[in-house]
Enzyme design. Structure first.
Site, short mmCIF file in Angstrom:
data_model
loop_
_atom_site.label_atom_id
_atom_site.label_comp_id
_atom_site.label_asym_id
_atom_site.label_seq_id
_atom_site.Cartn_x
_atom_site.Cartn_y
_atom_site.Cartn_z
N ASP A 188 43.11 34.91 23.86
CA ASP A 188 43.05 33.70 24.49
C ASP A 188 42.90 32.39 22.83
OD1 ASP A 188 42.01 30.92 26.03
OD2 ASP A 188 40.26 31.75 24.19
N ASP B 144 44.38 37.64 34.12
CA ASP B 144 45.08 37.02 35.34
C ASP B 144 47.04 37.27 34.74
OD1 ASP B 144 42.69 37.32 37.14
OD2 ASP B 144 43.16 35.36 37.44
N LYS C 83 44.05 42.55 40.93
CA LYS C 83 44.56 40.97 40.81
C LYS C 83 45.60 40.81 39.64
CE LYS C 83 42.03 39.79 45.06
NZ LYS C 83 41.29 38.41 45.54
N LYS D 220 45.36 27.67 43.65
CA LYS D 220 44.52 28.41 42.89
C LYS D 220 45.16 30.34 43.04
CE LYS D 220 40.21 30.49 40.69
NZ LYS D 220 40.92 29.92 39.34
N THR E 148 28.90 35.18 21.04
CA THR E 148 29.86 33.70 21.46
C THR E 148 30.06 32.67 22.15
OG1 THR E 148 31.48 35.11 21.03
CG2 THR E 148 30.98 34.88 19.00
N GLU F 243 28.69 35.44 39.25
CA GLU F 243 29.47 36.38 40.03
C GLU F 243 28.39 38.07 39.90
OE1 GLU F 243 32.49 36.92 41.51
OE2 GLU F 243 33.37 35.82 41.28
N HIS G 26 34.05 32.73 48.13
CA HIS G 26 34.71 32.85 48.13
C HIS G 26 36.04 31.74 49.05
CE1 HIS G 26 33.88 35.05 44.40
NE2 HIS G 26 35.57 34.64 44.19
#
Length: 446
Positions: free
Chosen positions: A107, A175, A208, A217, A238, A250, A325
């Site tokens: 990322d 993902d 997944k 989504k 960080t 979660e 969810h």
């Protein structure tokens, strides 16, 4: 007119598959002509007056490792390179004279913070590497990002058997890279290195993969687990505080569904965990007794794996991990990017706690303790865009895509849950929603 009793006219034979001198042959149970490697797969041959049909039953086994470790990017630590390989296979791999190659997707933000350490790690280990930095955010979680990764992987050229793709980042990164790996040469091994607390608890340990599509989504995706996930809490140092809270949702989900002890730990020490960013005290590193950060993350991973491992492909749609969810996907996409994933999940859970109380599943005291715990974790418990219409639409969609059953996980106590199949009665839903709004709207939006 077709007969309703075709079974009486058909004859079924079970055929085992045996590999002899490199060739697979069929053998019946009664007629074992040659010995060789027996497959777990079976072929059932069915002969009837209409012809012949074959039913193939082929078990698929995935093995993947989830490893909690420290100092993952220290060049003296072998985990990033070899942690995905069992001890028996490791000797042969290390002794191989072929240069070690790794393709890494990281990322953009994580690259700014840790990119130099990743580079130094591979340089110190004499690895041939390519690091692809991408803006992996929810807003651009799409097939174009997957295609970009695939193009770069193809240029770099990797051995799909022995050179796993490494994903370093949050849940979106994991993902997207997972989906790209599942598509490249029909399945290339990949490794997940979560750098956010949410992805550490959630996305990293399951199978997944996915991207957003047609306004929905994760509408495109696959069930292909990584060969390994490497968990290192030092990345949390960080993260901004909001991202720590985001992951706490979660963890709280697993506590409410499965583990009263974890709930009580979050209730008592959630604020401390939040402000320490789940880092262990230096004094506790030499202690035999686990500190609260280690205990809470371990329990969260263990309970998540308990639920996911037997049902990786979601063949069973009754899933406790779906708590939070049912409404959150619609809410999250509607207000994007105002809410983080865990925040949307917590708003969903907050409303469902009121539904559970309205149905007599939770006492008023239990409901109050749960909401106070959420607030102590600095999570939103209400949002103005979570309208009754949105809730009803989301539940209707759930009914449509869950084989005609709502399959709604609800708490029935602290650390206990059941799955309810019938649609919530309108009067209960409306009453719960009204009480939820009356009591929590003053908390404001996140």
């Amino acid at each position: 007119m077709p007969s309703n009793n075709n079974s009486s006219l058909s004859q079924q034979t079970q055929l085992n598959l045996v590999q002899v001198k490199g060739t697979w042959i069929r053998q019946t149970e009664q007629c074992q002509l040659e010995e060789g490697k027996l497959s777990d797969a079976k072929i059932y041959e069915n002969k009837s007056e209409h012809g012949v049909s074959w039913t193939v039953v082929s078990p698929i086994v995935f093995t993947y490792r989830v490893i909690q470790c420290k100092n993952l990017l220290d060049p003296r630590n072998d985990t990033l390179l070899w942690g995905h390989i069992g001890d028996e296979d490791l000797k042969g791999t290390i002794n191989n004279s072929k240069p070690v190659k790794r393709f890494v997707v990281i990322d953009d933000t994580v690259n700014q913070l840790y990119g130099s350490q990743v580079t130094q790690y591979f340089e110190a280990r004499d690895v041939v590497y390519k690091i692809l930095s991408l803006p992996t955010t929810e807003e651009n979680k799409c097939m174009e990002l997957v295609t970009k990764i695939l193009e770069e992987v193809h240029k770099f050229s990797i051995d799909r058997r022995s050179e796993p793709i490494i994903a370093i980042g949050g849940g979106v990164c994991l993902d997207v890279v997972g989906l790209a790996a599942s598509l490249y040469r029909r399945r290339t091994p990949y490794i997940r290195v979560p750098t956010t607390f949410l992805s550490y608890i959630d996305a990293s340990v399951g199978a997944k993969t996915g991207v957003n599509f047609a306004g929905g989504k994760n509408k495109l995706g696959s069930y292909v687990p990584p060969v390994a996930t490497f968990l290192d809490r030092s990345f949390f140092q960080t993260l901004p505080p909001r991202q720590i809270s985001n992951g706490m949702a979660e963890m709280l989900k697993m506590a409410l569904m499965k583990h009263r002890g974890l709930f009580e730990l979050l209730e008592a020490e959630g604020g401390k965990l939040l402000h320490s960013k789940l880092q262990s005290c230096k004094s506790s590193n030499n202690s035999e007794r686990e500190d609260s950060a280690t205990t809470s993350t371990r329990i969260a991973i263990e309970t998540m794996l308990e639920e996911l491992a037997p049902n990786l492909w979601e063949d069973d749609l009754d899933r406790l991990v779906d708590f939070g969810h049912l409404i959150s996907p619609e809410l999250e996409m509607r207000v994007l990017p105002a809410l983080l994933h865990g925040e949307a999940v917590n708003i969903d859970m907050s409303l469902m706690v009121y539904v559970a109380h309205q149905r007599g599943l939770l006492t008023a005291e239990e409901k109050g303790r749960i909401i106070q715990c959420m607030l102590g974790l600095e999570l939103p418990v209400w949002h103005q865009d979570c309208s009754l219409d949105l809730v009803q639409k989301s539940l209707s969609e759930r009914l449509k895509h869950s084989a005609g059953s709502l399959r709604m996980p609800l708490p029935i106590g602290l650390g206990q849950a059941e799955i309810f199949h019938e649609m919530i009665e309108d009067n209960i839903l409306c009453q719960a929603y009204q009480k939820w709004t009356d009591e929590l709207a003053s908390s404001g939006n996140k």
